[in-house]
Design an enzyme around this catalytic site. Structure first.
Site, PDB file in Angstrom:
ATOM      1  N   ASP A 143      16.888  34.251 -22.241  1.00  0.00           N
ATOM      2  CA  ASP A 143      16.820  33.109 -22.319  1.00  0.00           C
ATOM      3  C   ASP A 143      16.733  32.173 -24.019  1.00  0.00           C
ATOM      4  O   ASP A 143      17.303  31.228 -23.986  1.00  0.00           O
ATOM      5  CB  ASP A 143      15.781  32.260 -21.496  1.00  0.00           C
ATOM      6  N   ARG A 151      14.625  21.412 -18.863  1.00  0.00           N
ATOM      7  CA  ARG A 151      14.312  22.832 -18.887  1.00  0.00           C
ATOM      8  C   ARG A 151      13.728  23.192 -20.481  1.00  0.00           C
ATOM      9  O   ARG A 151      14.766  22.957 -21.141  1.00  0.00           O
ATOM     10  CB  ARG A 151      14.761  23.847 -18.082  1.00  0.00           C
ATOM     11  N   ARG A 164      21.017  27.712 -12.529  1.00  0.00           N
ATOM     12  CA  ARG A 164      19.954  28.483 -13.470  1.00  0.00           C
ATOM     13  C   ARG A 164      20.527  29.556 -14.045  1.00  0.00           C
ATOM     14  O   ARG A 164      21.651  30.130 -13.855  1.00  0.00           O
ATOM     15  CB  ARG A 164      18.858  28.860 -12.752  1.00  0.00           C
ATOM     16  N   GLY A 165      19.905  30.241 -15.096  1.00  0.00           N
ATOM     17  CA  GLY A 165      20.343  31.379 -15.967  1.00  0.00           C
ATOM     18  C   GLY A 165      20.837  30.584 -17.226  1.00  0.00           C
ATOM     19  O   GLY A 165      21.455  29.524 -17.126  1.00  0.00           O
ATOM     20  N   ALA A 166      20.442  31.032 -18.394  1.00  0.00           N
ATOM     21  CA  ALA A 166      20.586  30.258 -19.654  1.00  0.00           C
ATOM     22  C   ALA A 166      22.005  29.850 -19.843  1.00  0.00           C
ATOM     23  O   ALA A 166      22.381  28.545 -20.168  1.00  0.00           O
ATOM     24  CB  ALA A 166      20.181  31.344 -20.590  1.00  0.00           C
ATOM     25  N   ASN A 205      12.762  36.123 -21.626  1.00  0.00           N
ATOM     26  CA  ASN A 205      13.547  36.224 -20.391  1.00  0.00           C
ATOM     27  C   ASN A 205      12.404  36.044 -19.216  1.00  0.00           C
ATOM     28  O   ASN A 205      11.273  35.707 -19.492  1.00  0.00           O
ATOM     29  CB  ASN A 205      14.192  37.671 -20.317  1.00  0.00           C
ATOM     30  N   LYS A 206      12.763  36.021 -17.959  1.00  0.00           N
ATOM     31  CA  LYS A 206      12.162  35.931 -16.890  1.00  0.00           C
ATOM     32  C   LYS A 206      10.649  36.695 -16.723  1.00  0.00           C
ATOM     33  O   LYS A 206      10.701  37.726 -17.232  1.00  0.00           O
ATOM     34  CB  LYS A 206      12.699  36.187 -15.479  1.00  0.00           C
ATOM     35  N   GLN A 214      14.636  35.685  -7.860  1.00  0.00           N
ATOM     36  CA  GLN A 214      15.990  35.625  -8.175  1.00  0.00           C
ATOM     37  C   GLN A 214      16.722  36.883  -8.211  1.00  0.00           C
ATOM     38  O   GLN A 214      17.962  37.117  -8.095  1.00  0.00           O
ATOM     39  CB  GLN A 214      16.037  35.239  -9.609  1.00  0.00           C
TER      40      GLN A 214
HETATM   41  O1  MRU Z   1      14.604  30.756 -14.453  1.00  0.00           O
HETATM   42  P1  MRU Z   1      15.755  31.109 -14.247  1.00  0.00           P
HETATM   43  O2  MRU Z   1      16.256  31.776 -12.868  1.00  0.00           O
HETATM   44  O3  MRU Z   1      17.030  30.244 -14.776  1.00  0.00           O
HETATM   45  O4  MRU Z   1      15.624  32.298 -15.512  1.00  0.00           O
HETATM   46  C1  MRU Z   1      16.818  33.144 -15.702  1.00  0.00           C
HETATM   47  C2  MRU Z   1      16.635  34.330 -16.508  1.00  0.00           C
HETATM   48  O5  MRU Z   1      15.423  34.666 -16.932  1.00  0.00           O
HETATM   49  C3  MRU Z   1      17.749  35.190 -16.691  1.00  0.00           C
HETATM   50  O6  MRU Z   1      17.526  36.340 -16.887  1.00  0.00           O
HETATM   51  C4  MRU Z   1      18.385  34.658 -18.236  1.00  0.00           C
HETATM   52  O7  MRU Z   1      18.445  33.220 -17.935  1.00  0.00           O
HETATM   53  C5  MRU Z   1      19.611  35.192 -18.548  1.00  0.00           C
HETATM   54  S1  MRU Z   1      20.970  34.793 -17.619  1.00  0.00           S
HETATM   55  C6  MRU Z   1      22.341  35.313 -18.258  1.00  0.00           C
END
Ligand code: MRU
Length: 356
Positions: free
Chosen positions: A248, A100, A57-59, A258-259, A207
């Site tokens: 994201d 996603r 996970r993470g963009a 973002n999250k 996270q």
């Molecule tokens: O749902 P997730 O864990 O994929 O969400 C991730 C985030 O919101 C991160 O902050 C974002 O992807 C940036 S990662 C460099």
């Protein structure tokens, strides 16, 4: 030993094993920090599941995993004639693109992979599969370089002795390199600055608690874990001088998804006069969208809230709303830190100049 020497390395989030007929190894992030396990993905459905269930996970990491996932999804089609193989590229990329909806890096990476096909008209199918693996590897290598450059550009924003709050995980686990928000922190620490990082635990999937706190500990950077609802008070107490988060998807006007919870943190930072920074590579920008209102927000299972990590914490049948992301308007962001430099002030023209 100086602080610069204390910033340690830790294992890669994902590694490709072997040639174009190889496999994708990932750290299973759903198990951290209790268990460190690397899983080996051998078919595209496993890659899809790993993305959807947040094993990866993470963009930026989602983008890299999807690029490798496309190679895996094409392996059994390598004996097909080119026209059929090309159609399969589209089908597998379309499938992975539904894993996603919010992080644009997923679509960015898959579109980049799709573009290889018309650019490789003279190649046989095995040669094209090799070329696709080369592109996936390039996406991974470039992501690592982008993280390093974000760190270099952002480090000057953080001063020795500051408290820095972050939300979710925008670290090495979320990318192929050192992360985005955390790359800035690692780079500042490597310059010898002592920072106190406050990690929001990041409900509902934690996270921040499970991944950011773990990563910072692994790298020897001081970290204090707080519940999400403590951020305002911690700011009020004067413990935080900067906020830095990842993104994201960032739209043409600089609005940043973002999250979930990031928007609240940005408002709190504004109320306390604390700069709020977003760190993201240019692959996270979506200039086809004018504002954040157009960003699709992922809705996730109610069970993440009612039965988090296997324990029921809400009454049966309760109504739940579980958006996984929110959007912070550009006016709340002091600067966007990209691999090409800072976008500051954030205007449509500056975004286009930096990213377009
Ligand atoms: O749902 P997730 O864990 O994929 O969400 C991730 C985030 O919101 C991160 O902050 C974002 O992807 C940036 S990662 C460099």
């Amino acid at each position: 030993m100086s602080a610069a020497q204390q910033v340690r390395e830790y294992p890669a989030t994902m590694t490709w094993q072997g040639t174009a007929s190889g496999t994708l190894r990932l750290i299973d992030q759903t198990l951290l920090p209790v268990e460190y396990l690397e899983i080996e993905l051998t078919d595209v459905a496993q890659v899809f599941e790993a993305i959807r269930s947040l094993r990866v996970r993470g963009a930026p990491a989602i983008g890299c995993a999807a690029a490798y996932g496309l190679v895996i999804g094409l392996q059994e089609s390598v004996a097909l004639p080119r026209a059929e193989f090309d159609a399969k590229v589209t089908a597998v990329a379309d499938y992975l693109a539904t894993s996603r909806p919010t992080a644009v890096n997923l679509f960015w990476a898959l579109d980049r992979m799709r573009r290889v096909v018309p650019q490789s008209a003279g190649l046989s199918t095995p040669e094209l599969l090799d070329r696709l693996l080369e592109e996936a590897r390039a996406i991974e290598v470039e992501d690592r370089e982008m993280c390093a450059a974000i760190g270099r550009h952002g480090a000057a924003l953080l001063k020795d002795g500051q408290g820095v709050l972050t939300h979710c995980n925008a670290g090495g686990l979320a990318t192929a390199g050192d992360g985005t928000a955390l790359a800035v922190i690692f780079a500042a620490a490597a310059q010898g600055k002592t920072l106190q990082v406050y990690a929001d635990e990041t409900r509902p999937l934690l996270q921040g608690a499970r991944l950011t706190a773990w990563e910072l500990q692994q790298r020897g950077v001081p970290v204090t874990l707080i519940c999400d609802n403590m951020a305002g008070w911690v700011m009020h107490e004067g413990r935080v001088q900067a906020v830095i988060v990842g993104a994201d998807r960032i739209t043409a006007n600089g609005d940043a998804a973002n999250k979930i919870g990031t928007y609240s943190v940005a408002l709190l930072a504004k109320a306390h006069g604390i700069p709020f920074y977003v760190a993201a590579p240019t692959s996270t920008f979506d200039l086809t969208l004018a504002t954040g209102a157009e960003i699709p927000i992922e809705q996730r299972s109610s069970r993440e809230i009612t039965h988090g990590f296997g324990k029921q914490t809400a009454p049966d049948g309760v109504n739940v709303y579980n958006p996984a992301f929110d959007v912070t308007p550009a006016e709340l962001i002091a600067a966007i830190i990209t691999e090409r430099g800072l976008i500051q002030p954030i205007t449509v023209a500056r975004v286009r100049e930096m990213v377009g």
